[in-house]
Design a protein around this motif. Structure first.
Motif, PDB file in Angstrom:
ATOM      1  N   LYS A 261       0.815  -1.203   0.000  1.00  0.00           N
ATOM      2  CA  LYS A 261       0.000   0.000   0.000  1.00  0.00           C
ATOM      3  C   LYS A 261       0.866   1.278   0.000  1.00  0.00           C
ATOM      4  O   LYS A 261       0.327   2.390   0.080  1.00  0.00           O
ATOM      5  CB  LYS A 261      -0.899  -0.003   1.246  1.00  0.00           C
ATOM      6  CG  LYS A 261      -2.017  -1.056   1.196  1.00  0.00           C
ATOM      7  CD  LYS A 261      -3.022  -0.749   0.076  1.00  0.00           C
ATOM      8  CE  LYS A 261      -4.239  -1.630   0.130  1.00  0.00           C
ATOM      9  NZ  LYS A 261      -5.217  -1.264  -0.916  1.00  0.00           N
ATOM     10  N   GLY A 262       2.163   1.087  -0.073  1.00  0.00           N
ATOM     11  CA  GLY A 262       3.030   2.274  -0.183  1.00  0.00           C
ATOM     12  C   GLY A 262       3.337   2.869   1.175  1.00  0.00           C
ATOM     13  O   GLY A 262       3.524   2.149   2.156  1.00  0.00           O
ATOM     14  N   CYS A 263       3.478   4.214   1.209  1.00  0.00           N
ATOM     15  CA  CYS A 263       3.917   4.916   2.416  1.00  0.00           C
ATOM     16  C   CYS A 263       2.749   5.547   3.156  1.00  0.00           C
ATOM     17  O   CYS A 263       1.913   6.227   2.561  1.00  0.00           O
ATOM     18  CB  CYS A 263       4.938   6.008   2.047  1.00  0.00           C
ATOM     19  SG  CYS A 263       6.500   5.339   1.452  1.00  0.00           S
TER      20      CYS A 263
ATOM     21  N   VAL B 276      -1.678  -5.358  12.975  1.00  0.00           N
ATOM     22  CA  VAL B 276      -0.487  -4.799  12.302  1.00  0.00           C
ATOM     23  C   VAL B 276       0.752  -5.446  12.905  1.00  0.00           C
ATOM     24  O   VAL B 276       0.914  -5.498  14.132  1.00  0.00           O
ATOM     25  CB  VAL B 276      -0.433  -3.279  12.464  1.00  0.00           C
ATOM     26  CG1 VAL B 276       0.854  -2.726  11.816  1.00  0.00           C
ATOM     27  CG2 VAL B 276      -1.685  -2.641  11.850  1.00  0.00           C
ATOM     28  N   THR B 277       1.579  -5.932  12.054  1.00  0.00           N
ATOM     29  CA  THR B 277       2.827  -6.521  12.507  1.00  0.00           C
ATOM     30  C   THR B 277       3.986  -5.812  11.802  1.00  0.00           C
ATOM     31  O   THR B 277       3.786  -5.085  10.818  1.00  0.00           O
ATOM     32  CB  THR B 277       2.879  -8.039  12.198  1.00  0.00           C
ATOM     33  OG1 THR B 277       2.788  -8.227  10.784  1.00  0.00           O
ATOM     34  CG2 THR B 277       1.710  -8.777  12.868  1.00  0.00           C
TER      35      THR B 277
ATOM     36  N   ALA C  88       8.716  -1.175   8.142  1.00  0.00           N
ATOM     37  CA  ALA C  88       7.978  -2.155   7.334  1.00  0.00           C
ATOM     38  C   ALA C  88       6.830  -2.756   8.151  1.00  0.00           C
ATOM     39  O   ALA C  88       7.065  -3.368   9.200  1.00  0.00           O
ATOM     40  CB  ALA C  88       8.919  -3.247   6.850  1.00  0.00           C
ATOM     41  N   LYS C  89       5.623  -2.526   7.644  1.00  0.00           N
ATOM     42  CA  LYS C  89       4.441  -3.015   8.333  1.00  0.00           C
ATOM     43  C   LYS C  89       3.654  -3.973   7.418  1.00  0.00           C
ATOM     44  O   LYS C  89       3.751  -3.912   6.184  1.00  0.00           O
ATOM     45  CB  LYS C  89       3.517  -1.866   8.746  1.00  0.00           C
ATOM     46  CG  LYS C  89       4.203  -0.789   9.594  1.00  0.00           C
ATOM     47  CD  LYS C  89       4.671  -1.340  10.925  1.00  0.00           C
ATOM     48  CE  LYS C  89       5.287  -0.213  11.785  1.00  0.00           C
ATOM     49  NZ  LYS C  89       5.807  -0.752  13.075  1.00  0.00           N
TER      50      LYS C  89
ATOM     51  N   TYR D   1      -1.851  -6.870   3.389  1.00  0.00           N
ATOM     52  CA  TYR D   1      -1.355  -5.551   2.962  1.00  0.00           C
ATOM     53  C   TYR D   1       0.016  -5.331   3.617  1.00  0.00           C
ATOM     54  O   TYR D   1       0.179  -5.619   4.826  1.00  0.00           O
ATOM     55  CB  TYR D   1      -2.290  -4.424   3.403  1.00  0.00           C
ATOM     56  CG  TYR D   1      -3.661  -4.412   2.726  1.00  0.00           C
ATOM     57  CD1 TYR D   1      -3.870  -5.035   1.484  1.00  0.00           C
ATOM     58  CD2 TYR D   1      -4.731  -3.729   3.317  1.00  0.00           C
ATOM     59  CE1 TYR D   1      -5.116  -4.966   0.881  1.00  0.00           C
ATOM     60  CE2 TYR D   1      -5.970  -3.668   2.716  1.00  0.00           C
ATOM     61  CZ  TYR D   1      -6.165  -4.314   1.483  1.00  0.00           C
ATOM     62  OH  TYR D   1      -7.392  -4.257   0.889  1.00  0.00           O
ATOM     63  N   THR D   2       0.917  -4.817   2.813  1.00  0.00           N
ATOM     64  CA  THR D   2       2.218  -4.358   3.356  1.00  0.00           C
ATOM     65  C   THR D   2       2.344  -2.868   3.066  1.00  0.00           C
ATOM     66  O   THR D   2       1.751  -2.373   2.084  1.00  0.00           O
ATOM     67  CB  THR D   2       3.417  -5.100   2.704  1.00  0.00           C
ATOM     68  OG1 THR D   2       3.365  -4.911   1.303  1.00  0.00           O
ATOM     69  CG2 THR D   2       3.345  -6.603   3.030  1.00  0.00           C
ATOM     70  N   TRP D   3       3.097  -2.157   3.909  1.00  0.00           N
ATOM     71  CA  TRP D   3       3.298  -0.713   3.698  1.00  0.00           C
ATOM     72  C   TRP D   3       4.472  -0.225   4.543  1.00  0.00           C
ATOM     73  O   TRP D   3       4.997  -0.953   5.374  1.00  0.00           O
ATOM     74  CB  TRP D   3       2.021   0.063   3.990  1.00  0.00           C
ATOM     75  CG  TRP D   3       1.597   0.115   5.444  1.00  0.00           C
ATOM     76  CD1 TRP D   3       1.922   1.060   6.320  1.00  0.00           C
ATOM     77  CD2 TRP D   3       0.792  -0.843   6.127  1.00  0.00           C
ATOM     78  NE1 TRP D   3       1.377   0.802   7.532  1.00  0.00           N
ATOM     79  CE2 TRP D   3       0.650  -0.407   7.442  1.00  0.00           C
ATOM     80  CE3 TRP D   3       0.193  -2.048   5.758  1.00  0.00           C
ATOM     81  CZ2 TRP D   3      -0.058  -1.099   8.390  1.00  0.00           C
ATOM     82  CZ3 TRP D   3      -0.515  -2.698   6.708  1.00  0.00           C
ATOM     83  CH2 TRP D   3      -0.669  -2.256   8.016  1.00  0.00           C
ATOM     84  N   THR D   4       4.830   0.989   4.296  1.00  0.00           N
ATOM     85  CA  THR D   4       5.947   1.608   5.026  1.00  0.00           C
ATOM     86  C   THR D   4       5.424   2.782   5.809  1.00  0.00           C
ATOM     87  O   THR D   4       4.675   3.627   5.294  1.00  0.00           O
ATOM     88  CB  THR D   4       7.048   2.099   4.063  1.00  0.00           C
ATOM     89  OG1 THR D   4       7.502   0.972   3.294  1.00  0.00           O
ATOM     90  CG2 THR D   4       8.198   2.718   4.825  1.00  0.00           C
ATOM     91  N   VAL D   5       5.811   2.758   7.088  1.00  0.00           N
ATOM     92  CA  VAL D   5       5.472   3.896   7.941  1.00  0.00           C
ATOM     93  C   VAL D   5       6.742   4.742   8.083  1.00  0.00           C
ATOM     94  O   VAL D   5       7.735   4.288   8.685  1.00  0.00           O
ATOM     95  CB  VAL D   5       4.959   3.417   9.325  1.00  0.00           C
ATOM     96  CG1 VAL D   5       4.760   4.634  10.246  1.00  0.00           C
ATOM     97  CG2 VAL D   5       3.674   2.604   9.179  1.00  0.00           C
TER      98      VAL D   5
END
Length: 344
Positions: A273-275, A302-303, A308-309, A332-336
């Motif tokens: 899902k991006g940032c 959320v893990t 990287a989430k 879903y993966t994304w970056t916080v």
């Protein structure tokens, strides 16, 4: 007579003869007037004469056989008058008898037969044809016999007339059934839901009927219902020979026909899902014809550490017939990362 001159007259003699008889002759017989019974051989009576002075022949007048039909008679009249006009007392002998060689006839309009169920039994009536010595028919009633349901009663009619002519015996037998008890239909089966995809076995019905056992009439309504929900009804009835109807027994089975795997669908796809996205949980939809329900969605939360989430949703569904949908997993993966980089 002799005269004076000795002339003698011819002698004249006169002689009288006579009979002294003042006694009444007697006519006798050993016969007696009587009834000779039935169909006798008639022998004329014999008369004897007691007469001392002027025996002779008795005058017997035979009156011949008289009478009509059965009753007959014959009279002999004996007379005698002797030479001195002494008349014997008249003697009459009369025989009576019956002429009857005809067999009496017993008749009835009744016939031996089966009277069916729970009848009112009326004894048969017998009539007699007998010309000479009518009387009463002797009817022996055997009474009601039989056990349980099957009954019978016999009447035996006989008659012998006064001349021992015997009528043909007449026998009437009635048979019938005594049954006012309602038959009973039973089954160990019970109406109920048979669950999913069962093998349906028709219920077995048994009959309790003492008098006229037979076959239960079972109407199978066939399988009814659309789509998944099915039912089948069996209706059992029985009426015995005496029209006693059993209480109707109905058994209904319901069940579900469902061998189709449910389908879990989603428009979501596993992706990055991006940032710093706003994460919205995916929506899952269910296709299930027979036993719709709620999809079980397990959210892993959320893990991940640092930037990287990831988050995974696992969707499952098993229908009422244990048909299991293919598991659907969305990750879903994304970056916080909201921290400004530093160039030094």
């Amino acid at each position: 007579f002799t005269d004076a001159c000795n002339n003698a007259a011819d002698q004249v003699s006169i002689t009288y003869t006579w009979t002294v008889d003042a006694t009444k002759p007697i006519i006798a017989t050993t016969a007696t007037s009587e009834n000779k019974g039935c169909n006798p051989t008639i022998v004329a009576p014999v008369f004897t004469l007691t007469e001392a002075c002027s025996p002779g022949s008795i005058t017997v007048v035979d009156g011949g056989v008289t009478g009509t039909d059965c009753a007959k008679s014959q009279t002999w009249t004996a007379n005698f008058t002797d030479a001195c006009n002494n008349a014997a007392d008249q003697v009459s002998i009369t025989y009576t008898w019956t002429v009857d060689t005809t067999k009496p006839i017993i008749a009835t309009t009744a016939v031996s037969e089966n009277k069916g169920c729970n009848p009112t039994i009326v004894a048969p009536e017998f009539t007699l044809t007998e010309a000479c010595s009518p009387g009463s028919i002797t009817v022996v009633d055997g009474g009601v016999t039989g056990t349980d349901c099957a009954k019978s009663q016999t009447w035996t009619a006989n008659f012998t007339d006064a001349c021992n002519n015997v009528a043909d015996e007449k026998v009437i037998t009635y048979t019938w059934t005594v049954d006012t008890t309602k038959p009973i239909i039973a089954t160990t089966a019970a109406s109920g839901d048979k669950g999913c995809n069962p093998t349906i076995v028709a219920p077995v019905f048994t009959l309790t009927e003492a008098c006229s056992p037979g076959s239960i009439t079972v109407v199978d309504g066939g399988v009814t219902g659309t789509d998944c929900a099915k039912s089948q009804t069996w209706t059992a009835n029985f009426t015995d020979a005496c029209n006693n109807a059993a209480d109707q027994v109905s058994i209904t089975y319901t069940w579900t026909v469902d061998t189709t795997k449910p389908i879990i669908a989603t428009t979501a796809v596993s992706e990055n899902k991006g940032c710093n996205p706003t994460i919205v949980a995916p929506e899952f939809t269910l296709t299930e014809a027979c036993s719709p329900g709620s999809i079980t969605v397990v959210d892993s939360g959320v893990t991940g550490t640092a930037c990287a989430k990831s988050q995974t949703w696992t969707a499952n569904f098993t229908d009422a017939c244990n048909n299991v949908a293919d598991e659907k997993v969305i990750t879903y993966t994304w970056t916080v990362d909201t921290t400004k980089p530093i160039i030094a």
